[in-house]
Design an enzyme around this catalytic site. Structure first.
Site, PDB file in Angstrom:
ATOM      1  N   ARG A   1      36.089   6.593  32.879  1.00  0.00           N
ATOM      2  CA  ARG A   1      35.258   5.428  33.209  1.00  0.00           C
ATOM      3  C   ARG A   1      33.903   5.879  33.734  1.00  0.00           C
ATOM      4  O   ARG A   1      33.814   6.879  34.438  1.00  0.00           O
ATOM      5  CB  ARG A   1      35.972   4.589  34.275  1.00  0.00           C
TER       6      ARG A   1
ATOM      7  N   ARG B   1      31.926   3.602  46.169  1.00  0.00           N
ATOM      8  CA  ARG B   1      32.978   2.576  46.035  1.00  0.00           C
ATOM      9  C   ARG B   1      33.925   2.620  47.229  1.00  0.00           C
ATOM     10  O   ARG B   1      34.405   1.580  47.689  1.00  0.00           O
ATOM     11  CB  ARG B   1      33.745   2.778  44.726  1.00  0.00           C
TER      12      ARG B   1
ATOM     13  N   ARG C   1      38.514  -9.083  46.956  1.00  0.00           N
ATOM     14  CA  ARG C   1      37.926  -7.844  47.462  1.00  0.00           C
ATOM     15  C   ARG C   1      37.058  -8.069  48.690  1.00  0.00           C
ATOM     16  O   ARG C   1      36.468  -7.118  49.202  1.00  0.00           O
ATOM     17  CB  ARG C   1      37.084  -7.208  46.365  1.00  0.00           C
TER      18      ARG C   1
ATOM     19  N   LYS D   1      46.976   0.959  42.117  1.00  0.00           N
ATOM     20  CA  LYS D   1      47.253  -0.472  41.927  1.00  0.00           C
ATOM     21  C   LYS D   1      47.547  -0.788  40.459  1.00  0.00           C
ATOM     22  O   LYS D   1      48.524  -1.457  40.152  1.00  0.00           O
ATOM     23  CB  LYS D   1      46.063  -1.323  42.405  1.00  0.00           C
TER      24      LYS D   1
ATOM     25  N   ARG E   1      41.077  10.556  36.464  1.00  0.00           N
ATOM     26  CA  ARG E   1      41.618   9.401  35.741  1.00  0.00           C
ATOM     27  C   ARG E   1      41.082   9.335  34.314  1.00  0.00           C
ATOM     28  O   ARG E   1      39.902   9.562  34.067  1.00  0.00           O
ATOM     29  CB  ARG E   1      41.264   8.103  36.479  1.00  0.00           C
TER      30      ARG E   1
HETATM   31  P1  ADP Z   1      43.718   1.842  41.013  1.00  0.00           P
HETATM   32  O1  ADP Z   1      44.074   0.748  40.037  1.00  0.00           O
HETATM   33  O2  ADP Z   1      44.224   1.558  42.398  1.00  0.00           O
HETATM   34  O3  ADP Z   1      42.264   2.164  41.015  1.00  0.00           O
HETATM   35  P2  ADP Z   1      45.104   3.643  39.143  1.00  0.00           P
HETATM   36  O4  ADP Z   1      46.436   3.017  38.945  1.00  0.00           O
HETATM   37  O5  ADP Z   1      44.096   3.489  38.061  1.00  0.00           O
HETATM   38  O6  ADP Z   1      44.479   3.158  40.563  1.00  0.00           O
HETATM   39  O7  ADP Z   1      45.336   5.199  39.448  1.00  0.00           O
HETATM   40  C1  ADP Z   1      44.236   6.090  39.670  1.00  0.00           C
HETATM   41  C2  ADP Z   1      44.544   7.459  39.039  1.00  0.00           C
HETATM   42  O8  ADP Z   1      45.604   8.086  39.758  1.00  0.00           O
HETATM   43  C3  ADP Z   1      45.034   7.400  37.585  1.00  0.00           C
HETATM   44  O9  ADP Z   1      44.529   8.515  36.914  1.00  0.00           O
HETATM   45  C4  ADP Z   1      46.552   7.443  37.689  1.00  0.00           C
HETATM   46  O10 ADP Z   1      47.134   8.068  36.545  1.00  0.00           O
HETATM   47  C5  ADP Z   1      46.747   8.312  38.925  1.00  0.00           C
HETATM   48  N1  ADP Z   1      47.908   7.915  39.738  1.00  0.00           N
HETATM   49  C6  ADP Z   1      48.375   6.672  40.004  1.00  0.00           C
HETATM   50  N2  ADP Z   1      49.418   6.701  40.861  1.00  0.00           N
HETATM   51  C7  ADP Z   1      49.626   7.999  41.159  1.00  0.00           C
HETATM   52  C8  ADP Z   1      50.555   8.706  42.025  1.00  0.00           C
HETATM   53  N3  ADP Z   1      51.450   8.042  42.767  1.00  0.00           N
HETATM   54  N4  ADP Z   1      50.455  10.048  42.094  1.00  0.00           N
HETATM   55  C9  ADP Z   1      49.509  10.724  41.382  1.00  0.00           C
HETATM   56  N5  ADP Z   1      48.608  10.131  40.571  1.00  0.00           N
HETATM   57  C10 ADP Z   1      48.649   8.784  40.454  1.00  0.00           C
HETATM   58  P1  ADP Z   2      39.209   0.416  41.076  1.00  0.00           P
HETATM   59  O1  ADP Z   2      40.577  -0.133  41.154  1.00  0.00           O
HETATM   60  O2  ADP Z   2      39.151   1.820  40.595  1.00  0.00           O
HETATM   61  O3  ADP Z   2      38.396   0.176  42.305  1.00  0.00           O
HETATM   62  P2  ADP Z   2      38.422  -1.806  39.368  1.00  0.00           P
HETATM   63  O4  ADP Z   2      38.676  -1.592  37.936  1.00  0.00           O
HETATM   64  O5  ADP Z   2      39.293  -2.717  40.124  1.00  0.00           O
HETATM   65  O6  ADP Z   2      38.355  -0.361  40.012  1.00  0.00           O
HETATM   66  O7  ADP Z   2      36.922  -2.303  39.582  1.00  0.00           O
HETATM   67  C1  ADP Z   2      35.823  -1.669  38.978  1.00  0.00           C
HETATM   68  C2  ADP Z   2      34.534  -2.379  39.391  1.00  0.00           C
HETATM   69  O8  ADP Z   2      34.564  -3.740  38.932  1.00  0.00           O
HETATM   70  C3  ADP Z   2      34.300  -2.488  40.895  1.00  0.00           C
HETATM   71  O9  ADP Z   2      33.682  -1.339  41.432  1.00  0.00           O
HETATM   72  C4  ADP Z   2      33.378  -3.718  40.964  1.00  0.00           C
HETATM   73  O10 ADP Z   2      32.051  -3.393  40.578  1.00  0.00           O
HETATM   74  C5  ADP Z   2      33.971  -4.616  39.882  1.00  0.00           C
HETATM   75  N1  ADP Z   2      35.001  -5.520  40.421  1.00  0.00           N
HETATM   76  C6  ADP Z   2      36.326  -5.530  40.119  1.00  0.00           C
HETATM   77  N2  ADP Z   2      36.970  -6.493  40.791  1.00  0.00           N
HETATM   78  C7  ADP Z   2      36.025  -7.117  41.550  1.00  0.00           C
HETATM   79  C8  ADP Z   2      36.054  -8.192  42.489  1.00  0.00           C
HETATM   80  N3  ADP Z   2      37.191  -8.839  42.803  1.00  0.00           N
HETATM   81  N4  ADP Z   2      34.879  -8.551  43.080  1.00  0.00           N
HETATM   82  C9  ADP Z   2      33.729  -7.935  42.784  1.00  0.00           C
HETATM   83  N5  ADP Z   2      33.628  -6.914  41.925  1.00  0.00           N
HETATM   84  C10 ADP Z   2      34.774  -6.501  41.305  1.00  0.00           C
END
Ligand code: ADP
Ligand code: ADP
Length: 218
Positions: free
Chosen positions: A157, A168, A84, A9, A123
């Site tokens: 992270r 998660r 969420r 995302k 990541r």
């Molecule tokens: P999210 O915001 O949904 O948690 P991220 O954009 O942070 O996901 O991506 C999670 C990890 O996967 C990061 O280390 C990113 O560089 C990697 N990543 C994102 N998209 C792809 C893809 N299409 N193929 C392989 N790795 C990816």
């Molecule tokens: P990822 O895309 O890898 O799941 P985020 O960076 O979006 O991670 O979120 C990290 C953490 O921040 C979540 O596990 C949660 O604890 C908190 N968080 C983020 N967005 C929300 C939300 N909309 N509601 C509640 N908690 C949130």
């Protein structure tokens, strides 16, 4: 943007920000900035984030409502990591109604759990700018642990540890996944296969958003 942790995302939202000038609002990034600044909100949020739980809705909803009311959100925005759960989705609908705006689409990036664990354990994030995201295997920086874009250090992270990741994912399936039906019934859902390389995923989402924009203008 909808999808499990690690689906891409943040990666895709950053690209769409560049393509369309849409403001990228990432709740996780906002929360981590509060944690880093040691604010009372950050202190409260941290307990939940470290445990892989959702931060209480009251905290998040107030934060988002304020953010989407700002002048910089006027020409459109991408919500990444919000809503969420159903309560947050309802709160969003209410806030948008008050602003006399509406949701254009819910962009869902789908991925199987096993692939997500590998995504998240690898990541790495820039300490200076959290939107600079890398992966040790799939998108490595030119120099190990250094951001290509600003030379800052890359870190892992705290919640990207396997045990927390598994929790998660459970939280996602139990609380966030029901939103897929919610937005599908509303006719807003668009699905994308997150298990392709980032350029392919981007090409698909960009084409969809471009079409939606054209339809808006008609
Ligand atoms: P999210 O915001 O949904 O948690 P991220 O954009 O942070 O996901 O991506 C999670 C990890 O996967 C990061 O280390 C990113 O560089 C990697 N990543 C994102 N998209 C792809 C893809 N299409 N193929 C392989 N790795 C990816
Ligand atoms: P990822 O895309 O890898 O799941 P985020 O960076 O979006 O991670 O979120 C990290 C953490 O921040 C979540 O596990 C949660 O604890 C908190 N968080 C983020 N967005 C929300 C939300 N909309 N509601 C509640 N908690 C949130």
């Amino acid at each position: 943007m909808l999808g499990p942790p690690g689906a891409g995302k943040g990666t895709q939202a950053e690209r769409l920000h560049e393509d369309f000038g849409l403001l990228h609002i990432a709740t996780g990034d906002i929360l981590r900035a509060e944690v880093a600044a040691d604010t009372p909100l950050g202190t409260e949020a941290r307990r939940y984030m470290d445990a892989g739980e959702l931060v209480p809705d009251e905290v998040i909803v107030g934060m988002i409502t304020q953010r989407i009311s700002g002048g910089d959100a006027r020409d459109g925005f991408l919500l990444d990591g919000f809503p969420r759960n159903e309560r947050q989705a309802d709160a969003l609908a209410e806030a948008l109604e008050q602003l006399e705006r509406r949701l254009t689409a819910a962009l869902l990036i789908e991925m199987p759990d096993e692939a997500l664990v590998r995504r998240l354990t690898g990541r790495r994030m820039c300490v200076k700018n959290p939107t600079h995201i890398y992966h040790v295997e799939f998108d490595p920086p030119k120099h190990a642990d250094v951001c290509d874009q600003d030379g800052a250090r890359l870190v892992q992270r705290d919640d990207d540890r396997e045990e927390t990741i598994r929790h998660r994912l459970q939280v996602y399936h139990a609380q966030t996944e029901p939103l897929i039906d919610h937005y599908d019934h509303a006719g807003l859902l668009r699905r994308f296969d997150g298990n392709r390389n980032a350029n392919e995923v981007h090409a698909h989402i960009r084409a969809t958003v471009a079409t939606l924009r054209l339809e808006e203008e008609l």
